[in-house]
Design an enzyme around this catalytic site. Sequence first.
Site, PDB file in Angstrom:
ATOM      1  N   ASP A  36      40.831  50.081  28.086  1.00  0.00           N
ATOM      2  CA  ASP A  36      41.523  51.388  28.584  1.00  0.00           C
ATOM      3  C   ASP A  36      42.867  51.199  28.430  1.00  0.00           C
ATOM      4  OD1 ASP A  36      41.864  49.712  30.636  1.00  0.00           O
ATOM      5  OD2 ASP A  36      41.298  51.022  32.293  1.00  0.00           O
ATOM      6  N   SER A  37      43.364  50.223  28.064  1.00  0.00           N
ATOM      7  CA  SER A  37      45.104  50.245  27.887  1.00  0.00           C
ATOM      8  C   SER A  37      45.241  51.145  26.591  1.00  0.00           C
ATOM      9  CB  SER A  37      45.256  48.878  27.382  1.00  0.00           C
ATOM     10  OG  SER A  37      44.343  48.218  26.456  1.00  0.00           O
ATOM     11  N   ASP A  60      35.499  49.147  27.992  1.00  0.00           N
ATOM     12  CA  ASP A  60      36.012  49.477  29.544  1.00  0.00           C
ATOM     13  C   ASP A  60      35.356  50.719  30.008  1.00  0.00           C
ATOM     14  OD1 ASP A  60      37.487  47.611  30.620  1.00  0.00           O
ATOM     15  OD2 ASP A  60      39.614  48.256  29.840  1.00  0.00           O
ATOM     16  N   LYS A  94      32.801  46.411  30.423  1.00  0.00           N
ATOM     17  CA  LYS A  94      33.833  45.752  31.364  1.00  0.00           C
ATOM     18  C   LYS A  94      34.164  46.711  32.494  1.00  0.00           C
ATOM     19  CE  LYS A  94      38.371  44.699  30.291  1.00  0.00           C
ATOM     20  NZ  LYS A  94      39.237  45.288  31.733  1.00  0.00           N
ATOM     21  N   GLU A 138      36.576  46.541  36.295  1.00  0.00           N
ATOM     22  CA  GLU A 138      37.484  45.890  37.321  1.00  0.00           C
ATOM     23  C   GLU A 138      37.052  45.913  38.444  1.00  0.00           C
ATOM     24  OE1 GLU A 138      41.580  47.834  36.747  1.00  0.00           O
ATOM     25  OE2 GLU A 138      41.578  47.540  34.847  1.00  0.00           O
ATOM     26  N   GLU A 198      43.383  38.230  34.872  1.00  0.00           N
ATOM     27  CA  GLU A 198      44.556  38.923  34.331  1.00  0.00           C
ATOM     28  C   GLU A 198      45.837  38.573  35.438  1.00  0.00           C
ATOM     29  OE1 GLU A 198      44.756  42.805  33.120  1.00  0.00           O
ATOM     30  OE2 GLU A 198      46.873  43.008  32.787  1.00  0.00           O
TER      31      GLU A 198
HETATM   32  O1  KIV Z   1      42.473  47.485  29.010  1.00  0.00           O
HETATM   33  C1  KIV Z   1      42.631  46.429  28.557  1.00  0.00           C
HETATM   34  O2  KIV Z   1      43.047  46.313  27.335  1.00  0.00           O
HETATM   35  C2  KIV Z   1      42.353  45.390  29.180  1.00  0.00           C
HETATM   36  C3  KIV Z   1      42.798  43.995  28.801  1.00  0.00           C
HETATM   37  C4  KIV Z   1      44.188  43.956  29.113  1.00  0.00           C
HETATM   38  C5  KIV Z   1      42.191  42.808  29.462  1.00  0.00           C
HETATM   39  O3  KIV Z   1      41.581  45.362  30.268  1.00  0.00           O
END
Ligand code: KIV
Length: 275
Positions: A49-50, A88, A118, A120, A187
Site C-alpha cells: 500500500d506504499s 497488501d 498482507k 498490519e 519493519e
Molecule cells: O506497503 C509496503 O510497501 C510495505 C513494505 C514497506 C513492507 O508494507
Amino acid sequence: MSARDEIKRLTAPDIRARKGGEPIVCLTSYHAHTARLLDRHCDVILVGDSLGMVMHGLETTVPVTLEMMILQGLAVMRGSKRVLVVVDMPFGSYEASKEQAFMSAAQVMKETGCGAIKLEGGRRMAESIAFLVERGIPVMGHIGLTPQSINTIGSFRAQGRSEADWGPIEDDARAVTQAGAFAVVIEAVAEPLARRITAQVDIPTIGIGGSVACDGQILVLEDMLGLSPRVPRFVKRYADLGPSIEAAVAAYAADVRARTFPGSEHVYPLRAKAK
Ligand code: KIV
C-alpha cells in the site's frame, strides 16, 4: 508451450519452507512492467500500500483503497509468472472484524489471482489471521513499525528502540506465527530484536530496516532505484535513476522543440512501400 514448460509460481507454503534457509528476496512492485523485470530475481513481489505514497504522492498510506490495491495487484500478476505475489490489505478494509477481513481478502484474491495477502498488526490481528488462514487465505503478517497506524503512533520512527519496549513486539511476532501466518514483515526494529524474533518464530521473518538477522529482505523498489524524493535511512540505493530519466526527458524535449524528433522519416517511407 506444453503444460510441462509452464512456469510454476512460488506459493506461500514454498516461502514458509524457506525458514532458516536461503534468504528470501522480496521487493515491491505496482506495475506489469516492473513486475516483469523483478520476476527472475525475486521470490516475492509485494503490491504494497506504499503505492499511495510512491505512485499517488500521498503523505501516508491511510487513504489507499481496496480498488487501488486490486487494480495494481492485477497489473503485477499480468507482468509476473514465477514469483509469489502478495497484495497488501489497505487501511479500513480489514480491522473492523474477522468477517470484514475475510470478505476484503477474498475479494482481493478472486479479482487479482494473487497468492497471498498482507495485513498490519500483531496480537490485535491474530484472531483475524487465524480466521483467514482456516478459510484458505495465506497471510503475511507485518509488525514493528506499522505505517497504517501513523495517526496513533505519530511518526515513522523505528520501534523497540530500548530493550524495555521489545516484549510487546516479540509477543506480536509469536501471535501472528501461532495464528498461522506463513511469514512476517518486521519493519524498522533494531538488529538484536530482529535476531531474537527470527530465532523465536518458526516462520520466515522479512526485514525492512530490520537488519540482516532476518530470513529475507524487502525494500520499496522506487526507494532502492533512487526514484523516491525521501527514503528511510536504512535504504541502500542500488541505482540513481532519477537523473537519467530526467536527462532522457530533457533530450526528447530538445528534439521536439528543434524539430529534430526522429521517427517519422523511418515510418512513412515503409508504409508507402507496403501499399
Ligand atoms: O506497503 C509496503 O510497501 C510495505 C513494505 C514497506 C513492507 O508494507
